[in-house]
Design a protein around this motif. Structure first.
Motif, PDB file in Angstrom:
ATOM      1  N   PRO A 112       0.849  -1.185   0.000  1.00  0.00           N
ATOM      2  CA  PRO A 112       0.000   0.000   0.000  1.00  0.00           C
ATOM      3  C   PRO A 112       0.888   1.240   0.000  1.00  0.00           C
ATOM      4  CG  PRO A 112      -0.634  -1.501   1.764  1.00  0.00           C
ATOM      5  CD  PRO A 112       0.629  -2.026   1.176  1.00  0.00           C
ATOM      6  N   PHE A 113       0.406   2.280  -0.632  1.00  0.00           N
ATOM      7  CA  PHE A 113       1.254   3.448  -0.832  1.00  0.00           C
ATOM      8  C   PHE A 113       1.501   4.208   0.465  1.00  0.00           C
ATOM      9  CE2 PHE A 113       2.011   7.864  -2.082  1.00  0.00           C
ATOM     10  CZ  PHE A 113       3.058   7.683  -2.948  1.00  0.00           C
ATOM     11  N   MET A 114       2.754   4.412   0.748  1.00  0.00           N
ATOM     12  CA  MET A 114       3.109   5.341   1.817  1.00  0.00           C
ATOM     13  C   MET A 114       4.439   5.974   1.444  1.00  0.00           C
ATOM     14  SD  MET A 114       4.326   2.803   4.849  1.00  0.00           S
ATOM     15  CE  MET A 114       3.616   1.201   4.513  1.00  0.00           C
ATOM     16  N   ILE A 115       4.539   7.252   1.710  1.00  0.00           N
ATOM     17  CA  ILE A 115       5.776   7.941   1.372  1.00  0.00           C
ATOM     18  C   ILE A 115       5.942   9.099   2.324  1.00  0.00           C
ATOM     19  CG2 ILE A 115       4.828   9.596  -0.314  1.00  0.00           C
ATOM     20  CD1 ILE A 115       7.254   8.968  -2.082  1.00  0.00           C
ATOM     21  N   GLU A 116       7.162   9.356   2.686  1.00  0.00           N
ATOM     22  CA  GLU A 116       7.402  10.527   3.520  1.00  0.00           C
ATOM     23  C   GLU A 116       7.386  11.757   2.631  1.00  0.00           C
ATOM     24  OE1 GLU A 116      11.235  10.946   5.318  1.00  0.00           O
ATOM     25  OE2 GLU A 116      10.553  12.607   6.561  1.00  0.00           O
TER      26      GLU A 116
END
Lengths: 809, 83
Positions: free
Chosen positions: A609-613
């Motif tokens: 699942p998409f996660m990005i800082e």
């Protein structure tokens, strides 16, 4: 001295590395993997030593290749010093890695970066006591402003292994201790203890990793069944009582960090007479505080600075002493009340008291305290104050405007790089095109100069001028545009926009089995496939990166456009622009469908699942931008000088030599080996409508550079587009008419269409293949891409010709 | 009855959390790998989280003073309680 540099992404690691090494850098790959390894010598002005730049990572858990690489390096290569660069404006998250490094028994010096930005917010970090708590030297620096670097290097010999920190969760510590005992037994019983070198892997670290279910460590350990069952029973018991072990570790580590930070951050009181402690700098909160930057940045931090609010020793916080107690017991409540009242008298007067993210126990405590002070606990107050970066995000990730803004930016970049009518003014080249022409004419000049050195008609002249300069020149002439494209993308990356772009495009791309992170490489493919392939490097999911690498070459690059322009202009003059546009769309469609197909067949496995800082927006730093550009340019030039050079020579030999009069000699191109080869493969293309050796040879030369397709057709048709045709791209192709092309075997417009489709999709050029090889890290995948694209091109060309012929006939 | 309504609004999935309010992460129902990645980024059960924005693209949250972008899919797997 070997020094490893490690830190979170966006912590300024690259800036520090560049500052420490200057131009003395070598870029290579880690053995066996595609992760880039950068190393370099420390500049003499700072001292000496060899620095290895480890990948930017958030943790040492082996989720990604980069994390595994970093961990392996630390364990196996045992660098003398590990510089852990920590973003001081984001201490809590950054120290998570530090704690893991301490668990690993690495000899650390913490470089507390971006101290200048901390100062700007009016906060201070008590570096000395942070250093005491961590048990390792901490040096405040500002990599961007080149402050504190000398002190950092001077502190390197003081690096040492910190004593292990007890996690503030007694149940967990108890569990670790039990597992340690089991592991010790296991290892002592083993005859071949060298299988798992206890000296290399600290036992407590091993115990933690076993509990965290770390597959790599478990594999190395090769536990016997009894030990395994015992550990599993312990783990099950713990999880039944206290929840997931992994989460318990994460929680405990953050709790530990929280305890450290809570007393490390101080700020001036309103009247400026003393400091008091605050939890975490609320961003955008400006205090009426004058802190001399130089003061802050001159280690060691003056201890008397702290006396206003009492040194932490006075306060008596000693979390080392509280080891083994439940985190709920820490800190003593009296501490908070006393401190608050001591330092700022009354919480109400202080609008930012104790603001920041807090764990639940502290939050509750605070709330209860506030209640006692007659103040309602408020949850909408305090740290939700938006900072500058959040305000920019309101624009750049706006629910409606985000995508138009993004597209506009990309359009501007492409316009500046590729447009031949800049700002809509016909005849005015954009900076990119202007540079390209400049380099082209430079190469033409060089070519002319060299030509005068050789005698007319000699094979050497032909080799140098037609083969090498013609081939490499065609590639080199695109370097300015590639570099310009890279300049813009590096700027976007450096200012923090790239992660936003990935974020806003993610949802759209998920439908095709890609993710937000693959969007930019795909888009860049319209410019030039080479930088597009290189841009996949930012993608962390290896599966997805490979998929993106497979698809990027389907984007119609700038060099393919001349082919479309020439053929469409000759056969479909009325619809040329529509046709070219349709071909671009076809490329996208093929990429999308291939994405879905390959995802189902080869690149299986659910995508994360998409996660990005989203790092804070900041102004790009010219120095690091230029250094990164130089890196790319160097890499490209090296390839141009090696693999592309060799390919050019090979193609030249094939096109210049042949067997005539019974012996091997220089011949005209129609008798050359290339023609023979063309004749050999030409029948393959008969079903596609262009089964002549001319077309086949054009396609073969198109492998060197896509522009060569046009120049080869020109040469073969005898109109004399000439050698410079290859260099000038679309230039000088006006003479290729439909009748001339028909003479080359394009029997009908449908055949021409089929040829265009084939050119759009078939093998990318040599430069791309070389770059693909570098990024895939293996020939297997590279050849798979080549094979796949040729197959797709063939099938679609066949369909176009066969179906099209039905209608035309 | 009234109490129960309040109870029901207190815990929610992050995707439905109000912007600008502070929540405590109660539970994370993602697979282990995703959970561990979240933990590295500071998203741990018991920790605090604040939604900065929620658009069709996904969410931007404030966790330990850093900004993370999460997809809706992920945000639906995080149980939070207002704190």
């Amino acid at each position: 001295m070997t020094i490893a540099l490690i830190g979170n992404p966006n912590s300024g690691k690259t800036t520090l590395f560049n500052e420490l090494t200057g131009a003395n850098q070598h870029v290579g790959n880690w053995p066996g993997v595609t992760v880039e390894q950068k190393s370099g010598h420390i500049r003499p002005r700072y001292g000496e030593g060899e620095i290895i730049d480890l990948p930017g990572i958030y943790s040492l858990s082996p989720f990604s290749l980069e994390e595994v690489v970093s961990r392996d390096y630390l364990i196996k290569e045992k660098p003398d010093v590990v510089i852990n660069i920590v973003d001081a404006t984001n201490l809590e998250r950054n120290l998570y890695l530090t704690i893991q490094l301490i668990e690993l028994n690495a000899p650390i010096v913490v470089a507390l970066n971006m101290m200048d930005e901390v100062t700007k917010t009016g906060y201070r970090i008590n570096v000395e006591s942070l250093s005491r708590d961590l048990g390792v030297p901490v040096v405040p620096i500002s990599a961007a402003k080149v402050q504190g670097i000398k002190e950092l290097v001077a502190a390197l010999p003081e690096a040492h292994i910190s004593i292990r920190h007890m996690l503030p969760n007694s149940h967990l510590e108890h569990l670790i201790a039990l597992v340690e005992v089991l592991l010790r037994n296991h290892l002592e019983q083993k005859i071949k203890i060298s299988d798992y070198e206890v000296s290399r892997y600290p036992l407590h670290w091993t115990a933690i990793k076993v509990l965290e279910n770390d597959e790599l460590v478990l594999h190395d350990l090769n536990l016997d069944d009894i030990t395994k069952q015992a550990i599993e029973a312990l783990m099950a018991d713990f999880e039944a009582k206290h929840g997931l072990i992994c989460s318990a570790f994460a929680n405990a580590r953050y709790e530990l960090i929280h305890q450290m930070i809570y007393k490390r951050l101080t700020r001036w009181s309103e009247d400026g007479s003393h400091y008091h402690y605050v939890k975490h700098a609320p961003e955008g909160y400006h205090l009426h505080t004058e802190c001399e930057e130089s003061e802050l940045l001159s280690p060691p931090y003056p201890a008397e600075r702290m006396s206003g609010s009492g040194d932490d020793d006075d306060v008596g916080i000693d979390w080392h002493g509280s080891k083994g107690t439940l985190h709920n017991d820490w800190p003593p409540e009296s501490l908070f009340i006393a401190k608050d009242q001591d330092s700022c008298g009354c919480p109400q007067q202080d609008p930012c008291d104790l603001v920041g993210l807090e764990d639940s126990s502290l939050q509750k405590r605070r709330n209860s305290r506030q209640c006692r002070a007659g103040k309602e606990p408020s949850s909408s107050r305090g740290f939700s104050q938006l900072d500058k970066s959040d305000r920019l995000d309101k624009i750049f990730t706006h629910r409606i405007w985000a995508i138009p803004i993004f597209l506009l930016m990309i359009f501007a970049i492409f316009h500046i790089t590729f447009s031949s009518s800049f700002l809509g003014i016909p005849g005015v080249p954009s900076p990119g095109v202007w540079l390209q022409k400049l380099v082209s004419s430079g190469i033409d000049g060089l070519s002319g100069l060299l030509a005068s050195l050789f005698s007319e008609g000699s094979w050497a002249k032909s080799l140098v001028i037609d083969g090498v300069i013609g081939g490499i020149g065609a590639v080199l002439s695109f370097v300015p545009q590639i570099m310009l494209l890279f300049l813009f993308l590096t700027l976007l990356e450096d200012c923090g926009y790239m992660s936003r772009a990935a974020f806003i495009m993610d949802r759209f791309l998920r439908r095709f089995g890609l993710s937000g992170k693959s969007f930019l490489p795909m888009l860049m493919g319209f410019g030039c496939t080479v930088p597009a392939v290189m841009a996949t490097r930012t993608m962390e999911n290896e599966n997805e990166r490979r998929l993106t690498l497979m698809l990027v070459p389907f984007m119609a690059c700038g060099a393919r456009t001349p082919i479309f322009l020439v053929l469409a202009g000759a056969f479909f003059p009325a619809y040329a622009d529509i046709l070219v546009f349709a071909l671009y769309l076809l490329g996208i469609l093929v990429a999308i469908l291939s994405g879905i197909l390959l995802r189902k067949l080869i690149f299986k496995g659910a995508s994360l699942p998409f996660m990005i800082e989203l790092p804070r927006y900041r102004l790009p730093r010219l120095r690091s931008v230029l250094m990164s550009l130089w890196d790319k340019l160097k890499g490209f030039l090296v390839r141009a000088g090696t693999i592309i050079f060799v390919m050019c020579v090979v193609i030249w030999v094939l096109s210049s030599f042949g067997i005539a009069d019974g012996r091997f000699q220089m011949v005209d191109i129609d008798q050359s080996l290339l023609a023979a080869l063309g004749n050999l493969i030409a029948p393959l293309f008969t079903p596609l409508g262009f089964g002549t050796w001319f077309a086949a040879v054009a396609l073969l030369t198109g492998f060197v550079t896509k522009e060569s397709v046009v120049s080869t057709l020109g040469t073969l048709s005898g109109i004399g587009v000439g050698d410079s045709g290859a260099v000038g791209g679309a230039g000088g192709t006006g003479g290729l008419t439909a009748s001339a092309l028909q003479g080359l075997g394009f029997v009908s417009p449908v055949a021409a269409l089929s040829f265009m489709v084939f050119c759009l999709l078939y093998v990318p050029c040599v430069a791309t293949v070389a770059t693909l090889k570098k990024e895939f890290g293996s020939w297997k995948w590279t050849l798979a891409q080549v094979g796949y694209s040729v197959s797709v091109a063939y099938v679609l060309g066949l369909l176009v010709y066969q179906i099209g012929s039905l209608f035309v006939a | 009855m009234k109490d129960r309504t309040i109870q029901a609004t207190e815990t929610a999935v992050l995707d439905e959390a109000a912007i600008g309010r502070h929540y405590r992460i109660e539970d994370c129902t993602t697979d282990g790998r995703t959970r561990q990645k979240l933990e590295c980024l500071g998203v741990v059960t018991g920790g605090q989280i604040e939604v900065i924005s929620n658009t069709s693209a996904g969410l931007i949250v404030n966790v330990r003073n850093s900004r993370l972008a999460l997809s809706h899919e992920l945000a639906r797997q995080l149980q939070v309680e207002e704190s």
